[in-house]
Enzyme design. Structure first.
Site, PDB file in Angstrom:
ATOM      1  N   ASP A  63       0.471   4.082  19.581  1.00  0.00           N
ATOM      2  CA  ASP A  63       1.271   4.984  20.433  1.00  0.00           C
ATOM      3  C   ASP A  63       1.532   4.374  21.811  1.00  0.00           C
ATOM      4  O   ASP A  63       1.637   5.089  22.813  1.00  0.00           O
ATOM      5  CB  ASP A  63       0.547   6.334  20.603  1.00  0.00           C
ATOM      6  CG  ASP A  63       0.247   7.008  19.270  1.00  0.00           C
ATOM      7  OD1 ASP A  63      -0.802   7.673  19.164  1.00  0.00           O
ATOM      8  OD2 ASP A  63       1.050   6.839  18.334  1.00  0.00           O
ATOM      9  N   ARG A  75      -6.652  -4.899   1.586  1.00  0.00           N
ATOM     10  CA  ARG A  75      -5.804  -4.612   2.747  1.00  0.00           C
ATOM     11  C   ARG A  75      -4.628  -5.589   2.840  1.00  0.00           C
ATOM     12  O   ARG A  75      -3.481  -5.179   3.027  1.00  0.00           O
ATOM     13  CB  ARG A  75      -6.654  -4.660   4.017  1.00  0.00           C
ATOM     14  CG  ARG A  75      -5.882  -4.682   5.322  1.00  0.00           C
ATOM     15  CD  ARG A  75      -5.032  -3.453   5.561  1.00  0.00           C
ATOM     16  NE  ARG A  75      -5.834  -2.295   5.948  1.00  0.00           N
ATOM     17  CZ  ARG A  75      -5.284  -1.113   6.239  1.00  0.00           C
ATOM     18  NH1 ARG A  75      -3.978  -0.951   6.125  1.00  0.00           N
ATOM     19  NH2 ARG A  75      -6.020  -0.087   6.610  1.00  0.00           N
ATOM     20  N   GLY A  92       6.429  16.140   5.196  1.00  0.00           N
ATOM     21  CA  GLY A  92       7.800  15.652   5.289  1.00  0.00           C
ATOM     22  C   GLY A  92       8.770  16.548   6.032  1.00  0.00           C
ATOM     23  O   GLY A  92       9.986  16.470   5.813  1.00  0.00           O
ATOM     24  N   ASN A 101       8.455   5.845  16.046  1.00  0.00           N
ATOM     25  CA  ASN A 101       7.441   6.807  15.621  1.00  0.00           C
ATOM     26  C   ASN A 101       7.604   8.099  16.404  1.00  0.00           C
ATOM     27  O   ASN A 101       8.003   8.076  17.577  1.00  0.00           O
ATOM     28  CB  ASN A 101       6.043   6.219  15.875  1.00  0.00           C
ATOM     29  CG  ASN A 101       4.921   7.152  15.426  1.00  0.00           C
ATOM     30  OD1 ASN A 101       4.926   7.652  14.315  1.00  0.00           O
ATOM     31  ND2 ASN A 101       3.979   7.402  16.335  1.00  0.00           N
ATOM     32  N   ASP A 112       4.737  -0.789  18.762  1.00  0.00           N
ATOM     33  CA  ASP A 112       4.321  -2.180  19.030  1.00  0.00           C
ATOM     34  C   ASP A 112       2.908  -2.346  18.465  1.00  0.00           C
ATOM     35  O   ASP A 112       2.440  -1.519  17.686  1.00  0.00           O
ATOM     36  CB  ASP A 112       4.409  -2.488  20.538  1.00  0.00           C
ATOM     37  CG  ASP A 112       3.424  -1.657  21.355  1.00  0.00           C
ATOM     38  OD1 ASP A 112       3.495  -1.730  22.596  1.00  0.00           O
ATOM     39  OD2 ASP A 112       2.579  -0.942  20.763  1.00  0.00           O
ATOM     40  N   ASN A 134       9.561  16.351   9.137  1.00  0.00           N
ATOM     41  CA  ASN A 134      10.399  15.479   9.981  1.00  0.00           C
ATOM     42  C   ASN A 134      11.435  14.739   9.139  1.00  0.00           C
ATOM     43  O   ASN A 134      12.570  14.561   9.565  1.00  0.00           O
ATOM     44  CB  ASN A 134       9.527  14.494  10.759  1.00  0.00           C
ATOM     45  CG  ASN A 134       8.945  15.129  12.011  1.00  0.00           C
ATOM     46  OD1 ASN A 134       9.633  15.309  12.992  1.00  0.00           O
ATOM     47  ND2 ASN A 134       7.688  15.513  11.950  1.00  0.00           N
ATOM     48  N   GLY A 148       0.105  -1.861  19.639  1.00  0.00           N
ATOM     49  CA  GLY A 148      -0.916  -0.880  20.011  1.00  0.00           C
ATOM     50  C   GLY A 148      -0.765   0.411  19.222  1.00  0.00           C
ATOM     51  O   GLY A 148       0.068   0.507  18.322  1.00  0.00           O
ATOM     52  N   HIS A 153       5.435  11.186  17.879  1.00  0.00           N
ATOM     53  CA  HIS A 153       4.054  11.583  18.160  1.00  0.00           C
ATOM     54  C   HIS A 153       4.074  12.979  18.766  1.00  0.00           C
ATOM     55  O   HIS A 153       4.877  13.244  19.688  1.00  0.00           O
ATOM     56  CB  HIS A 153       3.374  10.578  19.102  1.00  0.00           C
ATOM     57  CG  HIS A 153       1.947  10.923  19.378  1.00  0.00           C
ATOM     58  ND1 HIS A 153       0.933  10.683  18.472  1.00  0.00           N
ATOM     59  CD2 HIS A 153       1.364  11.526  20.448  1.00  0.00           C
ATOM     60  CE1 HIS A 153      -0.208  11.122  18.981  1.00  0.00           C
ATOM     61  NE2 HIS A 153       0.026  11.640  20.166  1.00  0.00           N
TER      62      HIS A 153
HETATM   63  C1  GRF Z   1       4.008  15.611  12.637  1.00  0.00           C
HETATM   64  O1  GRF Z   1       3.258  16.535  13.383  1.00  0.00           O
HETATM   65  C2  GRF Z   1       4.210  14.368  13.464  1.00  0.00           C
HETATM   66  O2  GRF Z   1       4.270  14.601  14.841  1.00  0.00           O
HETATM   67  C3  GRF Z   1       2.998  13.575  13.178  1.00  0.00           C
HETATM   68  O3  GRF Z   1       2.667  13.842  11.823  1.00  0.00           O
HETATM   69  C4  GRF Z   1       3.208  15.091  11.452  1.00  0.00           C
HETATM   70  C5  GRF Z   1       4.081  14.853  10.257  1.00  0.00           C
HETATM   71  O4  GRF Z   1       4.511  16.040   9.754  1.00  0.00           O
HETATM   72  N1  GRF Z   1       3.262  12.176  13.390  1.00  0.00           N
HETATM   73  P1  GRF Z   1       5.608  16.011   8.562  1.00  0.00           P
HETATM   74  O5  GRF Z   1       5.026  15.205   7.424  1.00  0.00           O
HETATM   75  O6  GRF Z   1       6.847  15.375   9.109  1.00  0.00           O
HETATM   76  O7  GRF Z   1       5.794  17.461   8.232  1.00  0.00           O
END
Ligand code: GRF
Length: 197
Positions: A151, A66, A12, A108, A147, A14, A149, A110
């Protein structure tokens, strides 16, 4: 007030960057209506609780079917009545029905410069292992719309980060988080909250 749902699976950091950006005023007129995790043990849920944010776990372990899981996930998002869904390290495939329902309202983060090192199988440390194996001198992070796909949605923001001699995947991952991810995601939310291009 722009309402967002943040979907998480792990540490977490981010999510924490978004919380801190709202607290510091880097993101304005925005609130995190809910944090949703597929993983009951995700430390991201602790971060949400410490911040007084509604945290929900839609556990993949508890709902093995699912279709039933997908319905529960969509219901959790719908219930929060949000303007934007933010995938912050969410490792479950987003149901196609949800992508259609929230077209161009799911973003998202990435940890590479898409289209490099992305797509099926490229997540977490695997992304950085591939970048180091290829010998790139620059990597970084990308925020994109989600979307159907993997990424593949329209790119919103990117930020390059230097790869240094002797980098391990863990060291590179941390630098990309600090120098790119934790800046780009709040920046993208602020842009979308205020319809800036
Ligand atoms: C990050 O490296 C992000 O780029 C990827 O998953 C990781 C998540 O890290 N999508 P956190 O849970 O936000 O620390």
């Amino acid at each position: 007030m722009f309402r967002i749902a943040v979907m998480v699976s792990g540490g977490g950091t981010n999510l924490q960057a978004i919380i801190d950006a709202i607290d510091s005023g880097k993101i304005t007129d925005t609130e995190i209506a809910v944090v949703i995790s597929n993983n009951a043990d995700a430390y991201a849920l602790e971060r949400a609780k410490k911040a007084g944010i509604n945290a929900v776990c839609v556990s993949r372990k508890e709902i093995s079917d699912r279709d039933a899981y997908n319905k529960a996930l969509i219901a959790a998002v719908d219930e929060a009545n949000v303007d934007l869904v933010v995938l912050a390290g969410f490792l479950v495939v987003i149901p196609e029905e949800m992508i259609q329902k929230y077209r161009n309202r799911i973003i998202n983060i990435h940890p590479s410069l898409i289209p490099s090192f992305c797509g099926t199988g490229y997540y977490g440390l695997k992304v950085h292992e591939a970048a180091l194996a290829r010998g790139v001198k620059v990597s970084g992070a990308t925020v994109h719309f989600v979307d159907e796909g993997t990424d593949t949605g329209p790119i919103i923001l990117q930020k390059a980060v230097e790869v240094k001699d002797g980098d391990t995947p863990e060291v590179l991952q941390r630098r990309i988080m600090e120098e790119a991810e934790w800046k780009l995601l709040p920046q993208a939310i602020q842009m979308l909250a205020h319809k800036e291009s």
